[in-house]
Design a protein around this motif. Sequence first.
Motif, PDB file in Angstrom:
ATOM      1  N   ARG A  78       0.823  -1.217   0.000  1.00  0.00           N
ATOM      2  CA  ARG A  78       0.000   0.000   0.000  1.00  0.00           C
ATOM      3  C   ARG A  78       0.855   1.264   0.000  1.00  0.00           C
ATOM      4  O   ARG A  78       0.678   2.150   0.848  1.00  0.00           O
ATOM      5  N   LEU A  79       1.789   1.340  -0.907  1.00  0.00           N
ATOM      6  CA  LEU A  79       2.573   2.569  -1.047  1.00  0.00           C
ATOM      7  C   LEU A  79       1.833   3.509  -1.985  1.00  0.00           C
ATOM      8  O   LEU A  79       1.184   3.066  -2.931  1.00  0.00           O
ATOM      9  N   LEU A  80       1.939   4.802  -1.728  1.00  0.00           N
ATOM     10  CA  LEU A  80       1.336   5.780  -2.627  1.00  0.00           C
ATOM     11  C   LEU A  80       2.224   5.884  -3.860  1.00  0.00           C
ATOM     12  O   LEU A  80       3.363   6.322  -3.765  1.00  0.00           O
ATOM     13  N   PRO A  81       1.720   5.490  -5.028  1.00  0.00           N
ATOM     14  CA  PRO A  81       2.596   5.441  -6.208  1.00  0.00           C
ATOM     15  C   PRO A  81       3.102   6.813  -6.635  1.00  0.00           C
ATOM     16  O   PRO A  81       4.091   6.914  -7.336  1.00  0.00           O
ATOM     17  N   TRP A  82       2.406   7.888  -6.219  1.00  0.00           N
ATOM     18  CA  TRP A  82       2.788   9.228  -6.655  1.00  0.00           C
ATOM     19  C   TRP A  82       3.748   9.909  -5.694  1.00  0.00           C
ATOM     20  O   TRP A  82       4.090  11.063  -5.890  1.00  0.00           O
ATOM     21  N   ASP A  83       4.144   9.217  -4.639  1.00  0.00           N
ATOM     22  CA  ASP A  83       5.091   9.825  -3.698  1.00  0.00           C
ATOM     23  C   ASP A  83       6.391   9.031  -3.674  1.00  0.00           C
ATOM     24  O   ASP A  83       6.380   7.806  -3.784  1.00  0.00           O
TER      25      ASP A  83
ATOM     26  N   ARG B 217       8.699  10.180   1.104  1.00  0.00           N
ATOM     27  CA  ARG B 217       7.387  10.804   1.346  1.00  0.00           C
ATOM     28  C   ARG B 217       6.380   9.751   1.798  1.00  0.00           C
ATOM     29  O   ARG B 217       5.518  10.020   2.625  1.00  0.00           O
ATOM     30  N   ASN B 218       6.483   8.553   1.246  1.00  0.00           N
ATOM     31  CA  ASN B 218       5.624   7.462   1.677  1.00  0.00           C
ATOM     32  C   ASN B 218       5.850   7.125   3.141  1.00  0.00           C
ATOM     33  O   ASN B 218       4.911   6.975   3.912  1.00  0.00           O
TER      34      ASN B 218
ATOM     35  N   LEU C  12       4.556   9.686   5.634  1.00  0.00           N
ATOM     36  CA  LEU C  12       3.135  10.069   5.521  1.00  0.00           C
ATOM     37  C   LEU C  12       2.497  10.210   6.906  1.00  0.00           C
ATOM     38  O   LEU C  12       2.511   9.266   7.703  1.00  0.00           O
TER      39      LEU C  12
ATOM     40  N   TRP D 251      10.734   6.163  -6.974  1.00  0.00           N
ATOM     41  CA  TRP D 251       9.293   5.885  -7.001  1.00  0.00           C
ATOM     42  C   TRP D 251       9.048   4.463  -6.512  1.00  0.00           C
ATOM     43  O   TRP D 251       9.849   3.565  -6.794  1.00  0.00           O
TER      44      TRP D 251
ATOM     45  N   LEU E 207      -5.820   2.620  -0.202  1.00  0.00           N
ATOM     46  CA  LEU E 207      -4.928   3.741   0.107  1.00  0.00           C
ATOM     47  C   LEU E 207      -5.624   4.734   1.032  1.00  0.00           C
ATOM     48  O   LEU E 207      -4.997   5.317   1.913  1.00  0.00           O
TER      49      LEU E 207
ATOM     50  N   LEU F 103      -5.313   3.365   4.368  1.00  0.00           N
ATOM     51  CA  LEU F 103      -3.968   3.633   4.870  1.00  0.00           C
ATOM     52  C   LEU F 103      -3.892   5.040   5.447  1.00  0.00           C
ATOM     53  O   LEU F 103      -3.340   5.262   6.528  1.00  0.00           O
TER      54      LEU F 103
ATOM     55  N   ARG G 294      -2.948   6.156   9.272  1.00  0.00           N
ATOM     56  CA  ARG G 294      -1.875   7.097   9.604  1.00  0.00           C
ATOM     57  C   ARG G 294      -2.405   8.349  10.281  1.00  0.00           C
ATOM     58  O   ARG G 294      -1.635   9.254  10.583  1.00  0.00           O
TER      59      ARG G 294
ATOM     60  N   LEU H  45      -4.397  10.791   9.045  1.00  0.00           N
ATOM     61  CA  LEU H  45      -4.440  12.011   8.244  1.00  0.00           C
ATOM     62  C   LEU H  45      -5.759  12.746   8.454  1.00  0.00           C
ATOM     63  O   LEU H  45      -6.816  12.121   8.543  1.00  0.00           O
TER      64      LEU H  45
ATOM     65  N   ARG I 270      -3.006  14.515  -0.118  1.00  0.00           N
ATOM     66  CA  ARG I 270      -1.955  13.516  -0.302  1.00  0.00           C
ATOM     67  C   ARG I 270      -2.433  12.278  -1.050  1.00  0.00           C
ATOM     68  O   ARG I 270      -1.626  11.569  -1.655  1.00  0.00           O
TER      69      ARG I 270
ATOM     70  N   TRP J 221       5.286   9.724 -11.887  1.00  0.00           N
ATOM     71  CA  TRP J 221       5.285   8.503 -11.078  1.00  0.00           C
ATOM     72  C   TRP J 221       4.550   7.362 -11.774  1.00  0.00           C
ATOM     73  O   TRP J 221       4.711   6.200 -11.433  1.00  0.00           O
TER      74      TRP J 221
ATOM     75  N   ARG K  32      12.902   6.725 -14.855  1.00  0.00           N
ATOM     76  CA  ARG K  32      14.033   7.338 -14.160  1.00  0.00           C
ATOM     77  C   ARG K  32      15.316   6.637 -14.514  1.00  0.00           C
ATOM     78  O   ARG K  32      15.330   5.442 -14.593  1.00  0.00           O
TER      79      ARG K  32
END
Lengths: 236, 291
Positions: A83-88, A92-93, A96, A123, B185, B188, B192, B194, B202, B283, B291
């Motif tokens: 469950r990692l945020l793909p855009w961070d 940053r993940n 969080l 990423w 997500l 998640l 956390r 949030l 985010r 991303w 990258r």
Amino acid sequence: MSALHVPNADPAVTVTGLRRAYGRRVVIDALDLRIERGEFVALLGESGCGKTTLLRALAGLDPIQAGRIDAPGKPAVVFQEPRLLPWDSLWRNVSLGLPEHGAREAAAAALAEVGLGNRLDDWPRTLSGGQAQRVALARALVQEPELLLLDEPFAALDALTRIRMHGLVKELVARHRPGVLLVTHDVEEAIRLADRILVMRDGAIAAEHLPETAADPQRFRALLLAELGVQGSAAA
Amino acid sequence: MSSLDSSFGVRRAATPQAPAAAKRVRRPISDGQHRIGTRAHVALSWIAPLLLLAVWEGLARNGWIEPQVLPAPSKVVATAWKLGLHGTLLRDLGTSLLRAAAGFAIGGGIGFALGTLVGFSRLAEALIDRSVQMIRAIPFLALLPLVIVWFGVGEGQKIFLVSLGVAFPVYINTTLGIRQVDPKLLELGRVRGLSTALLIRRIVLPGALPSILTGVRYALATAWLALVVAETIGAQAGLGFLAMDAREFLRTDVIVLTIVIYALIGVLADSLARLLERRLLAWHPNYGAGR
Ligand SMILES: Nc1ncnc2c1ncn2[C@@H]1O[C@H](COP(=O)(O)OP(=O)(O)OP(=O)(O)O)[C@@H](O)[C@H]1O
Ligand SMILES: [Mg+2]
């Protein structure tokens, strides 16, 4: 079950009389549980017996219908998927939800602990499955939780990676000393990692074991499997 | 083909040319071989249009095509030069762009705001969504006569029409994007601790962004279409006016010029949107340059 308990005044979580139902279907009923800080507890049980349900209740993700859950701090969770945020980026993940100030440093330290200290700005999609799950572990530990909830975090990993992860988790838990509840299907994993093994059945804790005190590892394993309803493998 | 391939040799993903080729034909999966094939393909695909242009030029110069039907391409270029230097071309172009930008900002803003609201709240969905969907069922150009009655043929009519064309794609893709954000997500985020504001910033908006940008790209095309129609109906300035004015005098070279400019700006707007996608979605495996 309290007979097996080492008296300790520092619980990471105390659960009394917990009841959890989905609509009219009761999944957990009158469940008691106490996990000390620094104690590693594994939770075994047949598929569908309510392990994830218990863990989600402890994490505060689902409402409960009766009973109490007392936990001093905010629990950290590692799910079956990273469950990692793909855009961070990775750091940053990991950071969080932390206050912005000092977040990068804290994330860097946590990532270094799981052996990814050189990938702060990458990423998530550039990671392997095992690496991603290590990031999830770092993200949980950076919270400095009193209670760490792990829901089959290694289930999706290959055998070799899983063994490495066992070593890593054991080491990290020894260093940070949270109370740990590890949900798993894997008897071997439970024996290797846990101070105490719980077997869940019919919505409550049905049995409790201390692997340290097991005289005969073979018979202990067979006993656990029998309690999980796996017949015949006792002979093996 | 095989000789082409070997002349390109083995190319690593990191070479600057490779992503440039990949972005023209966006493919989720792009291995090295595929890119080389694509590059050759792109080169080949230009042959036919260029040939067509050459034939057109030849036919027009030899008088096979009346200049009043279709002027030679070279004549159109000359007209562009003349009008750009001495005429009102730049002013008209500016007027049109300004209208498009204003309509885009208004329509996009409204679409995004409503889409966000509906994406988040069941109540807002119940109150807003059906009405929007009903209005959307109308081909927005069919509203043109009504819009002219309301606004006349001034700036209001044009900006309104563009806004209308832009608002719907942005609205739909925004709600869609927000709904498609992975609930795992979001969970998640809750684990956390949030706050709602942080959860949106985010997790929800970044998760919805690919869809929102798709809406923006789509909206650019509609905006442009709306503008062309609105300007052709009645205008005292702008590209559409230039074209209609030229029609009076059978100046097909000017008409063709405006058509070409419309097309060029459409292409430009689209590549701008793609650039935005590549920057904001770095991303994303399907958009990012890697990258
Ligand atoms: N959202 C839900 N709505 C209704 N019933 C549910 C829901 N989630 C789980 N259940 C039911 O609750 C019971 C326990 O599910 P749970 O996911 O806790 O099992 P589990 O022990 O984690 O199983 P597994 O080992 O397969 O992960 C199951 O009978 C399941 O069908
Ligand atoms: Mg489960």
